[in-house]
Design an enzyme around this catalytic site. Structure first.
Site, PDB file in Angstrom:
ATOM      1  N   ARG A  17       0.964  -1.226   0.064  1.00 17.41           N
ATOM      2  CA  ARG A  17       0.008  -0.100   0.093  1.00 17.41           C
ATOM      3  C   ARG A  17       0.815   1.119  -0.344  1.00 17.41           C
ATOM      4  O   ARG A  17       0.373   2.255  -0.914  1.00 17.41           O
ATOM      5  CB  ARG A  17      -0.840   0.445   1.005  1.00 17.41           C
ATOM      6  CG  ARG A  17      -2.405  -0.763   1.327  1.00 17.41           C
ATOM      7  CD  ARG A  17      -2.465  -1.196   1.950  1.00 17.41           C
ATOM      8  NE  ARG A  17      -1.533  -2.141   2.856  1.00 17.41           N
ATOM      9  CZ  ARG A  17      -1.558  -3.316   1.958  1.00 17.41           C
ATOM     10  NH1 ARG A  17      -2.745  -4.016   1.779  1.00 17.41           N
ATOM     11  NH2 ARG A  17      -0.649  -4.633   2.273  1.00 17.41           N
ATOM     12  N   LYS A  22      25.929  -3.251  -0.281  1.00 19.21           N
ATOM     13  CA  LYS A  22      26.946  -3.513  -0.330  1.00 19.21           C
ATOM     14  C   LYS A  22      27.743  -3.035   0.848  1.00 19.21           C
ATOM     15  O   LYS A  22      28.328  -2.425   0.955  1.00 19.21           O
ATOM     16  CB  LYS A  22      27.598  -2.420  -1.661  1.00 19.21           C
ATOM     17  CG  LYS A  22      27.213  -3.677  -2.982  1.00 19.21           C
ATOM     18  CD  LYS A  22      27.471  -2.664  -3.655  1.00 19.21           C
ATOM     19  CE  LYS A  22      26.569  -2.767  -5.418  1.00 19.21           C
ATOM     20  NZ  LYS A  22      26.333  -1.657  -5.968  1.00 19.21           N
ATOM     21  N   ARG A  59      11.011   4.039   3.793  1.00 18.79           N
ATOM     22  CA  ARG A  59      10.518   2.824   4.761  1.00 18.79           C
ATOM     23  C   ARG A  59      11.866   2.366   4.893  1.00 18.79           C
ATOM     24  O   ARG A  59      12.325   1.363   4.424  1.00 18.79           O
ATOM     25  CB  ARG A  59       9.103   2.258   4.362  1.00 18.79           C
ATOM     26  CG  ARG A  59       9.744   1.017   5.158  1.00 18.79           C
ATOM     27  CD  ARG A  59       8.071   0.128   4.632  1.00 18.79           C
ATOM     28  NE  ARG A  59       6.803   0.763   4.537  1.00 18.79           N
ATOM     29  CZ  ARG A  59       5.654   0.306   4.815  1.00 18.79           C
ATOM     30  NH1 ARG A  59       5.810  -1.205   4.937  1.00 18.79           N
ATOM     31  NH2 ARG A  59       4.952   0.802   5.025  1.00 18.79           N
ATOM     32  N   HIS A  69       4.692   5.996  11.647  1.00 18.52           N
ATOM     33  CA  HIS A  69       4.008   5.969  10.605  1.00 18.52           C
ATOM     34  C   HIS A  69       2.639   7.179   9.306  1.00 18.52           C
ATOM     35  O   HIS A  69       1.768   6.795   9.952  1.00 18.52           O
ATOM     36  CB  HIS A  69       3.293   4.625  10.091  1.00 18.52           C
ATOM     37  CG  HIS A  69       2.962   4.258   8.731  1.00 18.52           C
ATOM     38  ND1 HIS A  69       2.793   4.259   7.678  1.00 18.52           N
ATOM     39  CD2 HIS A  69       3.108   2.662   8.202  1.00 18.52           C
ATOM     40  CE1 HIS A  69       2.747   4.156   6.483  1.00 18.52           C
ATOM     41  NE2 HIS A  69       2.962   3.016   6.799  1.00 18.52           N
TER      42      HIS A  69
HETATM   43  N1   CP Z   1      -0.713  -0.199   5.406  1.00 23.86           N
HETATM   44  C1   CP Z   1       0.807   0.100   5.373  1.00 23.86           C
HETATM   45  O1   CP Z   1       1.432   0.551   5.870  1.00 23.86           O
HETATM   46  O2   CP Z   1       0.985  -1.180   4.062  1.00 23.86           O
HETATM   47  P1   CP Z   1       2.317  -1.134   3.342  1.00 23.86           P
HETATM   48  O3   CP Z   1       2.651  -2.335   4.475  1.00 23.86           O
HETATM   49  O4   CP Z   1       1.937  -2.727   2.174  1.00 23.86           O
HETATM   50  O5   CP Z   1       2.561  -0.451   2.850  1.00 23.86           O
END
Ligand code: CP
Length: 308
Positions: free
Chosen positions: A51, A80, A101, A129
């Site tokens: 997502r 590396k 991420r 998040h």
């Molecule tokens: N909600 C969410 O972070 O989903 P993903 O891990 O698929 O990005």
């Protein structure tokens, strides 16, 4: 130039402006189809995602921009031994804005220290998040019709669930919000969140282990997956993973206007039979995520005031 590492990096007014912009985009998406022409978004994903990465990419493409990036540490020079600091310096040469991420808490913050372009935390370990939070706020604002005076039940893995930590931080700013924290003992929210956010601000909350008993109180039920990848041993994960499984029977005492949210992916914690319930909002939530990220990209690129 702004980064988004923690939801608290945005003031309440800025969050509300982003939500308002997302709603304008939703109402008239073609009006925004060229806002980011000539701009590039880099998605640096050191951890799996469906997502977040794809909705960021869809968001930038919807705005007329372009995307580039990698979807795993293995497919980048991190394999590396390249540091996050060096990687972000390089990406600064290629893109106008970054979504990152990383499995290590604080990695996007490190990146932001070395970056001349906005860095967005797309999830760092079990920490935060913030773009899921914008997604969740937009979902509640649209479906519940308000962010104030909501009783929100968080259920499942509240220890490692970064979406829960982020959303609690964001929601305490809205008056009349109460939390019901539903988890097994081992997966309660971290002590820092309880002490520094809930207790320090005098936010009403309770910690319970029985979902059905509190169901009638809830305006929002925010289900979460038990985060297998954050456990130190598999035995504990297997013991805890199916503690809560939401099914039709458990919803019998829920309010008719309660909404069920889940950041997804789902494993077992919501039975498929619930998907047809009008209160099941998790797939709509994923759609709201595209609009929230479109509004965020426009805002961080300083294009929100541009006439379109
Ligand atoms: N909600 C969410 O972070 O989903 P993903 O891990 O698929 O990005």
């Amino acid at each position: 130039m702004r980064h988004l590492i923690n939801p608290m990096d945005l003031s309440t007014e800025e969050v509300n402006n982003i939500l308002a912009l997302a709603k304008k985009i939703m109402a008239n998406p073609e009006k925004y189809a060229h806002v980011c022409e000539g701009k590039k978004l880099a998605t640096l994903f050191y951890e799996p995602s469906t997502r977040t990465r794809l909705s960021f990419e869809a968001a930038m493409l919807n705005l007329g921009g372009k995307t580039l990036g990698f979807h795993s540490a293995d497919s980048s020079s991190a394999s590396k031994g390249e540091s996050v600091a060096d990687t972000i310096r390089i990406i600064n040469c290629y893109a106008d804005i970054v979504a990152m991420r990383h499995p290590k808490e604080g990695a996007p913050l490190v990146a932001s220290k070395y970056s001349r372009i906005p860095v967005i935390n797309a999830g760092d370990g079990g920490h935060m998040h913030p773009t899921q939070t914008l997604t969740d706020l937009l979902t509640m604002s649209e479906l519940n019709g308000r962010l104030e005076n909501l009783t929100i039940g968080f259920c499942g893995d509240l220890k490692f669930g970064r979406t829960v930590h982020s959303l609690i931080n964001a929601m305490v700013r809205y008056p009349g919000v109460k939390f019901v924290l539903i988890s097994p003992e081992e997966l309660k929210i971290p002590a820092y969140l309880r002490e520094e956010t809930l207790d320090a601000k005098g936010i009403p909350y309770k910690e319970v282990s029985n979902l059905e008993a509190v169901m009638p109180e809830l305006d929002v039920l925010y289900m979460t997956r038990v985060q297998k990848e954050r456990f130190f041993n598999e035995e504990d994960y297997i013991r805890l993973k199916d503690t809560f499984i939401l099914d039709k029977k458990k919803l019998e005492n829920a309010k008719q206007d309660m909404y069920i949210l889940h950041p997804l992916p789902r494993v077992n914690e919501i039975a498929v039979e619930v998907d047809d319930d009008p209160r099941a909002a998790y797939f709509r939530q994923a759609q709201f995520g595209v609009y929230a990220r479109m509004a965020l990209i426009i805002t961080l690129l300083g294009l929100a005031d541009k006439e379109v």
